[in-house]
Design a protein around this motif. Structure first.
Motif, PDB file in Angstrom:
ATOM      1  N   THR A 187     -58.754 -66.909 -15.471  1.00 35.24           N
ATOM      2  CA  THR A 187     -59.214 -67.612 -16.660  1.00 35.24           C
ATOM      3  C   THR A 187     -58.552 -67.343 -17.919  1.00 35.24           C
ATOM      4  O   THR A 187     -58.772 -67.731 -18.819  1.00 35.24           O
ATOM      5  N   ASP A 188     -57.404 -66.446 -17.778  1.00 37.20           N
ATOM      6  CA  ASP A 188     -56.899 -65.845 -19.116  1.00 37.20           C
ATOM      7  C   ASP A 188     -57.710 -65.347 -20.111  1.00 37.20           C
ATOM      8  O   ASP A 188     -57.570 -65.606 -21.103  1.00 37.20           O
ATOM      9  N   THR A 189     -58.804 -64.566 -19.567  1.00 38.11           N
ATOM     10  CA  THR A 189     -59.750 -64.242 -20.292  1.00 38.11           C
ATOM     11  C   THR A 189     -59.301 -62.653 -20.414  1.00 38.11           C
ATOM     12  O   THR A 189     -59.441 -61.889 -19.660  1.00 38.11           O
ATOM     13  N   LEU A 190     -59.695 -62.168 -21.911  1.00 40.43           N
ATOM     14  CA  LEU A 190     -59.538 -60.764 -22.101  1.00 40.43           C
ATOM     15  C   LEU A 190     -61.059 -60.298 -22.797  1.00 40.43           C
ATOM     16  O   LEU A 190     -61.467 -60.724 -23.718  1.00 40.43           O
ATOM     17  N   VAL A 191     -61.500 -59.282 -22.016  1.00 41.24           N
ATOM     18  CA  VAL A 191     -62.975 -58.749 -22.583  1.00 41.24           C
ATOM     19  C   VAL A 191     -62.636 -57.455 -22.997  1.00 41.24           C
ATOM     20  O   VAL A 191     -61.966 -56.400 -22.634  1.00 41.24           O
ATOM     21  N   ASP A 192     -63.058 -57.174 -24.197  1.00 46.56           N
ATOM     22  CA  ASP A 192     -63.089 -55.861 -25.073  1.00 46.56           C
ATOM     23  C   ASP A 192     -64.151 -55.035 -24.712  1.00 46.56           C
ATOM     24  O   ASP A 192     -65.350 -55.220 -24.836  1.00 46.56           O
ATOM     25  N   HIS A 193     -63.674 -53.828 -24.096  1.00 49.00           N
ATOM     26  CA  HIS A 193     -64.721 -52.637 -23.737  1.00 49.00           C
ATOM     27  C   HIS A 193     -64.388 -51.418 -24.647  1.00 49.00           C
ATOM     28  O   HIS A 193     -64.705 -50.314 -24.233  1.00 49.00           O
ATOM     29  N   SER A 194     -63.599 -51.409 -25.904  1.00 47.08           N
ATOM     30  CA  SER A 194     -63.297 -50.384 -26.641  1.00 47.08           C
ATOM     31  C   SER A 194     -64.167 -49.317 -27.213  1.00 47.08           C
ATOM     32  O   SER A 194     -65.342 -50.037 -27.393  1.00 47.08           O
ATOM     33  N   ALA A 195     -63.670 -48.402 -27.516  1.00 47.99           N
ATOM     34  CA  ALA A 195     -64.532 -47.280 -28.051  1.00 47.99           C
ATOM     35  C   ALA A 195     -65.943 -47.081 -27.499  1.00 47.99           C
ATOM     36  O   ALA A 195     -67.014 -47.035 -28.253  1.00 47.99           O
ATOM     37  N   PRO A 196     -65.984 -46.739 -26.187  1.00 49.61           N
ATOM     38  CA  PRO A 196     -67.215 -46.235 -25.694  1.00 49.61           C
ATOM     39  C   PRO A 196     -67.891 -45.303 -26.401  1.00 49.61           C
ATOM     40  O   PRO A 196     -67.183 -44.294 -26.663  1.00 49.61           O
ATOM     41  N   LEU A 197     -69.208 -45.299 -26.558  1.00 45.56           N
ATOM     42  CA  LEU A 197     -69.844 -44.283 -27.341  1.00 45.56           C
ATOM     43  C   LEU A 197     -69.362 -43.959 -28.487  1.00 45.56           C
ATOM     44  O   LEU A 197     -69.409 -42.612 -28.984  1.00 45.56           O
ATOM     45  N   ASP A 198     -68.903 -44.901 -29.116  1.00 45.28           N
ATOM     46  CA  ASP A 198     -67.903 -44.745 -30.467  1.00 45.28           C
ATOM     47  C   ASP A 198     -66.840 -43.961 -30.600  1.00 45.28           C
ATOM     48  O   ASP A 198     -66.594 -43.497 -31.629  1.00 45.28           O
ATOM     49  N   ASN A 199     -66.396 -43.654 -29.454  1.00 47.28           N
ATOM     50  CA  ASN A 199     -65.291 -42.726 -29.433  1.00 47.28           C
ATOM     51  C   ASN A 199     -63.820 -43.683 -29.547  1.00 47.28           C
ATOM     52  O   ASN A 199     -63.580 -44.556 -28.807  1.00 47.28           O
ATOM     53  N   THR A 200     -62.895 -43.232 -30.326  1.00 44.64           N
ATOM     54  CA  THR A 200     -61.751 -43.945 -30.658  1.00 44.64           C
ATOM     55  C   THR A 200     -60.543 -42.810 -30.611  1.00 44.64           C
ATOM     56  O   THR A 200     -59.532 -42.992 -31.146  1.00 44.64           O
ATOM     57  N   ASN A 201     -60.819 -41.930 -29.573  1.00 47.62           N
ATOM     58  CA  ASN A 201     -59.588 -41.130 -29.183  1.00 47.62           C
ATOM     59  C   ASN A 201     -58.530 -42.048 -28.354  1.00 47.62           C
ATOM     60  O   ASN A 201     -58.568 -43.002 -28.129  1.00 47.62           O
ATOM     61  N   ASN A 202     -57.277 -41.426 -28.341  1.00 55.76           N
ATOM     62  CA  ASN A 202     -56.337 -42.120 -27.531  1.00 55.76           C
ATOM     63  C   ASN A 202     -56.521 -41.908 -26.234  1.00 55.76           C
ATOM     64  O   ASN A 202     -56.881 -40.727 -25.745  1.00 55.76           O
ATOM     65  N   TYR A 203     -56.441 -42.834 -25.653  1.00 56.10           N
ATOM     66  CA  TYR A 203     -56.757 -42.869 -24.072  1.00 56.10           C
ATOM     67  C   TYR A 203     -55.244 -43.094 -23.285  1.00 56.10           C
ATOM     68  O   TYR A 203     -54.633 -44.187 -23.815  1.00 56.10           O
ATOM     69  N   ASN A 204     -55.205 -42.349 -22.313  1.00 50.48           N
ATOM     70  CA  ASN A 204     -53.705 -42.304 -21.762  1.00 50.48           C
ATOM     71  C   ASN A 204     -53.596 -43.018 -20.411  1.00 50.48           C
ATOM     72  O   ASN A 204     -52.655 -43.491 -20.202  1.00 50.48           O
TER      73      ASN A 204
END
Length: 317
Positions: free
Chosen positions: A117-134
């Motif tokens: 469906t060319d859809t992008l779902v945002d799940h960013s910053a779980p538990l309000d965490n904004t560290n870099n994810y590798n």
């Protein structure tokens, strides 16, 4: 890197170990063995990971780019990441049915792309965490995936309900050193590596135990987890180490920093700095001639091999 492949790496590495022991490294006819094609790409930013899904291949990289092969080269599907803020994306993974592509990156970026469906779902910053994810590993079917995210904080964030906002938790498997890669070989069984020379294993997705590596003397970058007793780690100074469930075996593969390792069936690849690509077979090792000097960050062996790296580099064999 987190990719789901079925391999017989012990056979591959057994042959490689014999070659290393005798000092016989094959470089003759390397160009004839390589046959790499440089593919056209719309972005000139660094590409950090590449994966295979049911809808084709997908690569992620700098500025939040998500790109896939089109009729006239690799076309950009998104260029801002899941939040639209342009955070760099570093790792990607695909659900077991191939229907969803997950990716993670800087400032807590986590996205789930649905090609159908060319859809992008945002799940960013779980538990309000904004560290870099590798890196990210996902297991299970589309919409019902278990999701595991590893990053610079030394924590693994996980959700057993497809990344829904209230379902995240986290665990710190080691001392808090950054985690450059995570990979799963079963629904809740896999491995992770940290920047302190440690490898961790889990069989429930929550509890992690260190399984080495003593005196590794290298910074780890790449990981391929295919079974409890079938693991490979790549790192600085040409380091590749393989695990058989009891012991770690080092292999000397030159002096380049080796950023990713992947095997599939009877063959495999290691890629790294300065355009280095090495092919592993059960009986030999080939240092392949590539048409680039760019740093290479990831290889996908789902079919013909594809390698991605700096300056929008995509090589196909």
């Amino acid at each position: 890197m987190s990719r789901h492949v079925t391999s017989t790496r012990r056979a591959v590495m057994a042959g490689l170990g014999a070659i290393v022991a005798t000092g016989s490294v094959t470089t003759a006819a390397a160009a004839a063995e390589s046959e790499w094609t440089v593919e056209a790409v719309e972005t000139d930013g660094t590409l950090h990971d590449v994966v295979s899904a049911a809808a084709g291949r997908f690569a992620v990289g700098g500025g939040g780019v998500l790109t896939t092969p089109g009729a006239h080269g690799w076309k950009t599907l998104r260029d801002g990441g899941p939040t639209g803020n342009g955070n760099d994306l570093y790792g990607a993974s695909v659900t077991d049915d191939g229907e969803r592509v997950w990716f993670v990156g800087a400032s807590g970026a986590i996205g789930e792309y649905i090609p159908a469906t060319d859809t992008l779902v945002d799940h960013s910053a779980p538990l309000d965490n904004t560290n870099n994810y590798n890196d990210v590993a996902v297991t299970g079917e589309a919409g019902e995936a278990d999701v595991y995210v590893a990053g610079d904080s030394g924590k693994i964030y996980y959700s057993f309900e497809n990344g829904e906002e209230a379902t995240w938790d986290y665990v710190t498997p080691g001392s808090g050193s950054g985690l450059p890669a995570i990979d799963f070989h079963g629904p809740r069984s896999g491995h992770a590596i940290d920047t302190n020379g440690r490898v961790f294993a889990t069989d429930d997705g929550v509890t992690w135990n260190a399984i080495g590596i003593e005196d590794a003397n290298a910074t780890f970058y790449g990981l391929d987890s295919d079974a409890e007793d079938d693991v490979a780690v790549s790192g600085g100074n040409g380091t590749v180490l393989t695990y058989d469930g009891a012991n770690w075996t080092p292999d000397a593969l030159g002096d380049a920093d080796l950023v990713d390792v992947e095997t599939d069936g009877q063959s495999g690849y290691v890629v790294g700095s300065g355009g280095v690509v090495q092919e592993l077979t059960p009986d030999d090792r080939f240092v392949l001639d590539t048409p680039t000097g760019e740093n290479l960050n990831a290889v996908d062996v789902g079919g013909d091999a594809v390698v991605v790296g700096s300056s929008g580099t995509v090589l196909r064999r």
